[in-house]
Design an enzyme around this catalytic site. Sequence first.
Site, short mmCIF file in Angstrom:
data_model
loop_
_atom_site.label_atom_id
_atom_site.label_comp_id
_atom_site.label_asym_id
_atom_site.label_seq_id
_atom_site.Cartn_x
_atom_site.Cartn_y
_atom_site.Cartn_z
N CYS A 83 0.83 -1.20 0.00
CA CYS A 83 0.00 0.00 0.00
C CYS A 83 0.87 1.26 0.00
O CYS A 83 1.48 1.58 1.02
CB CYS A 83 -0.93 -0.01 1.22
SG CYS A 83 -1.94 1.47 1.39
N CYS B 77 -0.39 4.01 2.38
CA CYS B 77 -0.09 3.75 3.79
C CYS B 77 1.37 4.04 4.13
O CYS B 77 1.67 4.57 5.20
CB CYS B 77 -0.38 2.28 4.13
SG CYS B 77 -1.99 1.67 3.62
N ASP B 78 2.27 3.65 3.23
CA ASP B 78 3.67 3.53 3.64
C ASP B 78 4.67 4.39 2.86
O ASP B 78 5.87 4.38 3.18
CB ASP B 78 4.12 2.06 3.52
CG ASP B 78 3.32 1.14 4.44
OD1 ASP B 78 2.83 1.64 5.46
OD2 ASP B 78 3.19 -0.05 4.12
#
Length: 405
Positions: free
Chosen positions: A135, A138-139
């Site tokens: 993701c 997300c990261d």
Amino acid sequence: MHEIYDMIIVGGGPAGLAAGIYGSRSRLKTAILQKGKPGGQAATTQDLENYPGFSRGTTGPALMEAMTEHAKSFGTEIIREEVADLELDGEIKIVKGKSGHEYRAKTVILAPGAEPRSLNIKGERLLRGKGVSYCATCDADFFEELDVVVVGNGDAAVEEAMYLTKFAETVTIIVIHDEGILDCNKASAEIAFANPKIKWIWNSVLNEIKGDGLVESIVIKNIRTGALSEMETNGVFFFVGTIPKTEMLKGKVILNEQGYIVTNDLMETSIPGVYGAGDARVKYLRQVITAASDGAIAAVTAEKYLAEEEGFKERVLQAQEPVLVVFWAPQIEESITAVSELEKIVSALEGKVKLVKIDTYRNQRVAQRYGITQIPSAVIFRQGEMVDRISCCCKKELWKKVNSL
């Protein structure tokens, strides 16, 4: 005799836990069935920096543990059980566990989650959350000014790779095809080819991910020559699709071609009293925050469904005397006049007939079930069955039919 829950939630990820919090807080007898420890994918995410309220970040396991305790504090039962089958069509839903136990509930929220498609590459599982990610949203910020690799060349992979270039120093895409050939749409390909931060390795696949606690390098295999080469990198992003955990739901609720649960904005599935939430649902963004939102909406919708269904059953279907039901809406002036007229008629009959007023805004499901398309409308029930309809605009018909009861 089997215990009957108001709400059973299948899956204990962010969606299921949020649903548990909202369900139990509404004084509904609520249980979550979860195969292992609650938390879902979020519990495997080591660093979590984009959940509101945690500006300095938290860990996925810590947030999921807090949500679990929150749900328990309101009375949610969390039962370690893997679901084997479901019977969802009846008024009471049956959820069958692999342990042999059966769980009965008036409503069911399906939140089984989804998982990134794994290529089972050596080192992938070991270094997940330690440089291996699925993701970019997300990261990506963990890899600011670092070098990362992207596996995949479809629309999602190329779009996510371009997002990564906002943070990373370089983004190298490993492509199985010949040079210049991608599976994504042409517009995205042209933009990606023009981005100076994106590099390409053609005719190749990822063979291994190496690292001592964190990703340090990868091994790439050229599919034409079979040659292996090692390349230093700080992160590996996989974008080869996700798989919803909905195998058990085939034939139970409507799924799309990819197997995701089809719902409306209220999280309602194709079966009354059954709701979908979280990553297993057809949706635009799969994040912890959107999963929690789905769970909250599903639980509130389920609570309203129970109030509507049980209230109508108690006041109308189980009544001993004839019941005159008027479907009205406070914003429609005609319906206010009709309610007033019906109250006079029923009052004059001195208890021979019961009057029940149904606000169609709050009780849309009941109105739809009985084919109510015009407001106001009046319907006569006897012994739980609809026996007649009355025109609310004709006072003579109102008096005549109600008096005949």
